[in-house]
Design a protein around this motif. Structure first.
Motif, short mmCIF file in Angstrom:
data_model
loop_
_atom_site.label_atom_id
_atom_site.label_comp_id
_atom_site.label_asym_id
_atom_site.label_seq_id
_atom_site.Cartn_x
_atom_site.Cartn_y
_atom_site.Cartn_z
N VAL A 8 0.84 -1.20 0.00
CA VAL A 8 0.00 0.00 0.00
C VAL A 8 0.87 1.25 0.00
N THR A 9 1.98 1.23 0.76
CA THR A 9 2.89 2.38 0.79
C THR A 9 3.44 2.69 -0.59
N VAL A 10 3.90 1.65 -1.29
CA VAL A 10 4.49 1.85 -2.62
C VAL A 10 3.44 2.34 -3.61
N LEU A 11 2.27 1.69 -3.63
CA LEU A 11 1.22 2.07 -4.58
C LEU A 11 0.76 3.51 -4.34
N TYR A 12 0.55 3.85 -3.06
CA TYR A 12 0.08 5.21 -2.79
C TYR A 12 1.18 6.23 -3.04
N ALA A 13 2.44 5.86 -2.79
CA ALA A 13 3.54 6.78 -3.07
C ALA A 13 3.61 7.12 -4.55
N LEU A 178 -18.20 -9.48 -7.86
CA LEU A 178 -18.21 -8.07 -8.19
C LEU A 178 -16.81 -7.59 -8.54
N VAL A 179 -15.83 -8.02 -7.75
CA VAL A 179 -14.43 -7.62 -8.01
C VAL A 179 -13.98 -8.14 -9.38
N ALA A 180 -14.31 -9.39 -9.67
CA ALA A 180 -13.92 -9.95 -10.97
C ALA A 180 -14.58 -9.19 -12.11
N ALA A 181 -15.87 -8.85 -11.95
CA ALA A 181 -16.57 -8.11 -13.01
C ALA A 181 -15.98 -6.72 -13.20
N LEU A 182 -15.66 -6.03 -12.10
CA LEU A 182 -15.08 -4.68 -12.21
C LEU A 182 -13.69 -4.73 -12.84
N THR A 183 -12.96 -5.79 -12.57
CA THR A 183 -11.63 -5.92 -13.18
C THR A 183 -11.74 -6.17 -14.68
N LEU A 184 -12.68 -7.06 -15.08
CA LEU A 184 -12.85 -7.37 -16.50
C LEU A 184 -13.34 -6.16 -17.29
N THR A 185 -14.15 -5.31 -16.65
CA THR A 185 -14.67 -4.12 -17.34
C THR A 185 -13.76 -2.91 -17.18
N ARG A 186 -12.56 -3.15 -16.59
CA ARG A 186 -11.53 -2.12 -16.42
C ARG A 186 -11.96 -0.97 -15.49
N HIS A 187 -12.92 -1.26 -14.61
CA HIS A 187 -13.28 -0.26 -13.60
C HIS A 187 -12.42 -0.40 -12.35
N LEU A 188 -11.65 -1.49 -12.27
CA LEU A 188 -10.79 -1.76 -11.13
C LEU A 188 -9.42 -2.14 -11.66
N ALA A 189 -8.38 -1.53 -11.08
CA ALA A 189 -7.02 -1.81 -11.53
C ALA A 189 -6.66 -3.27 -11.26
N PRO A 190 -5.99 -3.94 -12.20
CA PRO A 190 -5.61 -5.35 -12.01
C PRO A 190 -4.78 -5.57 -10.74
N LEU A 191 -3.97 -4.56 -10.34
CA LEU A 191 -3.16 -4.71 -9.13
C LEU A 191 -4.02 -4.85 -7.88
N LEU A 193 -6.84 -6.50 -7.75
CA LEU A 193 -7.59 -7.75 -7.76
C LEU A 193 -7.15 -8.71 -6.66
N PRO A 194 -5.85 -8.99 -6.49
CA PRO A 194 -5.46 -9.92 -5.41
C PRO A 194 -5.87 -9.43 -4.03
N LEU A 195 -5.75 -8.13 -3.81
CA LEU A 195 -6.11 -7.57 -2.51
C LEU A 195 -7.60 -7.74 -2.22
N MET A 196 -8.43 -7.46 -3.21
CA MET A 196 -9.88 -7.58 -3.01
C MET A 196 -10.31 -9.03 -2.90
N LEU A 197 -9.65 -9.93 -3.65
CA LEU A 197 -9.96 -11.35 -3.51
C LEU A 197 -9.55 -11.87 -2.13
N LEU A 198 -8.48 -11.30 -1.58
CA LEU A 198 -8.07 -11.65 -0.21
C LEU A 198 -9.15 -11.23 0.78
#
Length: 352
Positions: A8-13, A178-191, A193-198
């Protein structure tokens, strides 16, 4: 936890650097500050639960913080559906207030500044936490509220827990879809996806644990220490281990624990079965039982008259493999945790 905080630190930075044209070092400083702010928000959320619980006489053993959330460990369940509802909704209420304050700060601070970005992210985080937590499924706070409602309607706390647990599994499955659908429709960044699936997996596991606990707690009234505890077979201190085992084999009840007594006949310890089994047979005639004995002071004691709920509270407070069952100053038996587990989950295979 540490890996997630680093991610989260790296992504937000990186996000802050591009938004505000900052140096790499400044971006990382802001990223660390964002993680600390998130943990602070989670702490305040859990303090809402803890302080409300204490307001109604429920002790709090501790608060565990995680970047994706946290939990407050209480020493007992809520005494009524009303208290359960108030304690469960206190956390989301705190997050909602924090979200509202952060929104106000975002609007008041100059646009495209560090303070404005941090306030905006805290606003989004706390609002999402508040909304997500009121979804009606365990282990979320909304699931606890649903449990309280079902408990109030049916007068059965266990049924409320089970219903809220199954709804929690529906919420977890819906979150993953929902997370999978948002990722496939490019409304959610692929990075992300693992966090939301967790998050979805954590919800599914927590819901399953709630369902299991409801089924186990239904069997608490079956706990009777007079029948569940294994008997004891007294042997005097200084008795050779081989002799003590021979006497037990000839006249002792099956499965009895060897209770070591002093010269006055007072119990002083229990022979540790694992330690006794580890002694080679040729040494047992020369080794006193005292060498493989655990002092009674080192073992938690359970009065024989405890009901099922009090037994479970004692076991959770003092985890162990064996418990001395007492009647006054007398040792009347030994409770093995495996026997208790077998009683509570008869269909589950146990390692003994």
């Amino acid at each position: 936890m540490l890996l997630l905080a680093l991610l989260v630190t790296v992504l937000y930075a990186e996000f802050a650097r591009h938004q505000l044209a900052l140096s790499q070092l400044a971006g990382y400083v802001i990223g660390v500050g964002f993680v600390v702010s998130l943990l602070g928000s989670v702490l305040l959320h859990e303090l809402g639960h803890a302080l409300t619980a204490r307001r109604y006489g429920i002790g709090v053993r501790g608060i565990t913080l995680e970047l994706l959330g946290g939990y407050t460990e209480m020493d007992r369940d809520a005494p009524s559906p009303r208290v359960d509802l108030l304690v469960s909704l206190a956390g989301p209420a705190v997050s909602a207030v924090l979200g509202a304050l952060s929104v106000a700060a975002t609007l008041a601070l100059p646009d495209r500044t560090v303070a404005n970005q941090l306030a905006f992210q805290l606003a989004v985080s706390n609002v999402i936490v508040a909304v997500f937590n009121i979804l009606p499924g365990l282990p979320l706070d909304g699931g606890r509220a649903l449990r309280a409602a079902v408990w109030a309607l049916t007068r059965d706390r266990h049924r409320g827990t089970e219903v809220a647990g199954w709804v929690g599994r529906v919420v977890a499955g819906g979150t993953a879809l929902l997370v999978a659908a948002l990722t496939l429709t490019r409304h959610l960044a692929p990075l992300a996806l693992p966090l939301m699936l967790l998050v979805a997996f954590t919800l599914w596991r927590g819901a399953g644990q709630s369902i299991r606990y409801a089924r186990i707690s239904r069997r608490f009234p079956l706990i009777d220490l007079t029948r569940l505890a294994r008997p004891v077979w007294p042997v005097p201190t200084g008795t050779p281990l081989a002799e003590a085992q021979r006497r037990h084999a000839e006249g002792g009840p099956p499965g009895a624990a060897l209770l070591v007594t002093d010269n006055a006949g007072r119990p002083v310890g229990l022979v540790d079965p694992a330690a006794a089994a580890a002694v080679p047979p040729e040494r047992r005639p020369w080794l006193a039982v005292d060498a493989v004995t655990r002092s009674l002071s080192a073992l938690p004691a359970l009065p024989v008259g405890l009901d099922g709920e009090r037994v479970m509270e004692a076991v959770q407070t003092h985890p162990g493999a064996q418990y001395v069952v007492t009647a006054g100053e007398d040792v009347v038996g030994v409770l093995h945790i495996a026997d208790l587990a077998q009683l509570l989950e008869p269909d589950r295979k146990m390692n003994t």
